[in-house]
Design a protein around this motif. Sequence first.
Motif, PDB file in Angstrom:
ATOM      1  N   SER A 262       0.832  -1.201   0.000  1.00 38.77           N
ATOM      2  CA  SER A 262       0.000   0.000   0.000  1.00 38.77           C
ATOM      3  C   SER A 262       0.873   1.259   0.000  1.00 38.77           C
ATOM      4  N   GLN A 263       1.943   1.237   0.746  1.00 37.56           N
ATOM      5  CA  GLN A 263       2.839   2.398   0.809  1.00 37.56           C
ATOM      6  C   GLN A 263       3.508   2.653  -0.545  1.00 37.56           C
ATOM      7  N   GLU A 264       3.874   1.585  -1.250  1.00 36.71           N
ATOM      8  CA  GLU A 264       4.502   1.759  -2.558  1.00 36.71           C
ATOM      9  C   GLU A 264       3.510   2.352  -3.568  1.00 36.71           C
ATOM     10  N   VAL A 265       2.259   1.914  -3.505  1.00 43.79           N
ATOM     11  CA  VAL A 265       1.244   2.456  -4.404  1.00 43.79           C
ATOM     12  C   VAL A 265       1.012   3.931  -4.096  1.00 43.79           C
ATOM     13  N   GLN A 266       0.945   4.292  -2.812  1.00 43.23           N
ATOM     14  CA  GLN A 266       0.754   5.690  -2.426  1.00 43.23           C
ATOM     15  C   GLN A 266       1.931   6.544  -2.905  1.00 43.23           C
ATOM     16  N   ALA A 267       3.139   6.017  -2.804  1.00 45.32           N
ATOM     17  CA  ALA A 267       4.314   6.758  -3.258  1.00 45.32           C
ATOM     18  C   ALA A 267       4.263   6.970  -4.775  1.00 45.32           C
ATOM     19  N   GLN A 268       3.841   5.952  -5.523  1.00 45.74           N
ATOM     20  CA  GLN A 268       3.725   6.097  -6.973  1.00 45.74           C
ATOM     21  C   GLN A 268       2.652   7.123  -7.337  1.00 45.74           C
ATOM     22  N   LEU A 269       1.555   7.143  -6.593  1.00 45.75           N
ATOM     23  CA  LEU A 269       0.505   8.117  -6.839  1.00 45.75           C
ATOM     24  C   LEU A 269       1.000   9.535  -6.585  1.00 45.75           C
ATOM     25  N   GLN A 270       1.706   9.736  -5.507  1.00 46.67           N
ATOM     26  CA  GLN A 270       2.242  11.062  -5.216  1.00 46.67           C
ATOM     27  C   GLN A 270       3.232  11.502  -6.288  1.00 46.67           C
ATOM     28  N   GLN A 271       4.058  10.593  -6.763  1.00 45.93           N
ATOM     29  CA  GLN A 271       5.020  10.915  -7.807  1.00 45.93           C
ATOM     30  C   GLN A 271       4.299  11.277  -9.100  1.00 45.93           C
TER      31      GLN A 271
ATOM     32  N   LYS B 118       1.325  12.604  -9.330  1.00 48.57           N
ATOM     33  CA  LYS B 118       0.744  13.930  -9.129  1.00 48.57           C
ATOM     34  C   LYS B 118       1.797  15.014  -9.307  1.00 48.57           C
ATOM     35  N   VAL B 119       2.992  14.790  -8.778  1.00 50.43           N
ATOM     36  CA  VAL B 119       4.076  15.765  -8.907  1.00 50.43           C
ATOM     37  C   VAL B 119       4.474  15.936 -10.368  1.00 50.43           C
ATOM     38  N   ASN B 120       4.491  14.835 -11.125  1.00 51.96           N
ATOM     39  CA  ASN B 120       4.889  14.883 -12.537  1.00 51.96           C
ATOM     40  C   ASN B 120       3.784  15.387 -13.454  1.00 51.96           C
ATOM     41  N   GLY B 121       2.583  15.603 -12.910  1.00 49.58           N
ATOM     42  CA  GLY B 121       1.476  16.057 -13.734  1.00 49.58           C
ATOM     43  C   GLY B 121       0.838  14.947 -14.540  1.00 49.58           C
ATOM     44  N   GLN B 122       1.021  13.693 -14.142  1.00 47.08           N
ATOM     45  CA  GLN B 122       0.478  12.555 -14.868  1.00 47.08           C
ATOM     46  C   GLN B 122      -0.867  12.103 -14.308  1.00 47.08           C
TER      47      GLN B 122
ATOM     48  N   TYR C  68      -8.500  17.075 -18.214  1.00 49.01           N
ATOM     49  CA  TYR C  68      -8.125  16.128 -19.255  1.00 49.01           C
ATOM     50  C   TYR C  68      -7.824  16.855 -20.541  1.00 49.01           C
ATOM     51  N   PRO C  69      -6.835  16.536 -21.299  1.00 46.28           N
ATOM     52  CA  PRO C  69      -5.787  15.569 -21.028  1.00 46.28           C
ATOM     53  C   PRO C  69      -4.786  16.138 -20.041  1.00 46.28           C
ATOM     54  N   PRO C  70      -4.085  15.270 -19.342  1.00 50.98           N
ATOM     55  CA  PRO C  70      -3.121  15.769 -18.362  1.00 50.98           C
ATOM     56  C   PRO C  70      -2.006  16.548 -19.046  1.00 50.98           C
ATOM     57  N   VAL C  71      -1.635  17.616 -18.426  1.00 49.91           N
ATOM     58  CA  VAL C  71      -0.566  18.452 -18.966  1.00 49.91           C
ATOM     59  C   VAL C  71       0.640  18.299 -18.052  1.00 49.91           C
ATOM     60  N   ALA C  72       1.740  17.867 -18.622  1.00 49.26           N
ATOM     61  CA  ALA C  72       2.954  17.715 -17.831  1.00 49.26           C
ATOM     62  C   ALA C  72       3.438  19.090 -17.398  1.00 49.26           C
ATOM     63  N   ALA C  73       4.052  19.131 -16.248  1.00 51.08           N
ATOM     64  CA  ALA C  73       4.563  20.397 -15.747  1.00 51.08           C
ATOM     65  C   ALA C  73       5.563  20.958 -16.754  1.00 51.08           C
ATOM     66  N   ALA C  74       5.311  22.173 -17.177  1.00 50.82           N
ATOM     67  CA  ALA C  74       6.166  22.801 -18.183  1.00 50.82           C
ATOM     68  C   ALA C  74       7.445  23.319 -17.532  1.00 50.82           C
TER      69      ALA C  74
END
Length: 129
Positions: A65-74, A76-80, A88-94
């Motif tokens: 569960s912790q690994e999935v939460q970490a991937q989700l946070q990453q 979100k940070v990457n704009g994915q 929609y569509p997701p825009v990557a952080a410029a």
Amino acid sequence: MKTLTTTLLLSLALVGVGAQAAGVEQSKSSAQVATELQQAKASGQYTFGELDYPPAVPQTTGLSSQEVQAQLQQAKVNGQYTFGELQYPPVAAAAASVKTRAEVQSELAQAKASGQYTFGELDYPPTAR
């Protein structure tokens, strides 16, 4: 000739009876069908209606569960990761732009002059002028 015809008809009849007997052996009782239905419901393989189609297939993963939460946070940070239609569509952080405002305005003016820029639905798709 009569004997040959009679022999042929009797052999076909016996083949038909044998096939029917084989089919009877393979049929299931109502108790067996009910048991299989209960097992399918318990395992999530049985659905009813359109909302449950296709049936959800349980997925097994080696992630905690912790690994999935970490991937989700990453993500979100990457704009994915997006939520809802407005994102929609997701825009990557410029990355930080190195162009000045004047350079961007100049490029826009060139795009308008060459017909690469349109505004509104009536001008879509852009046509060269």
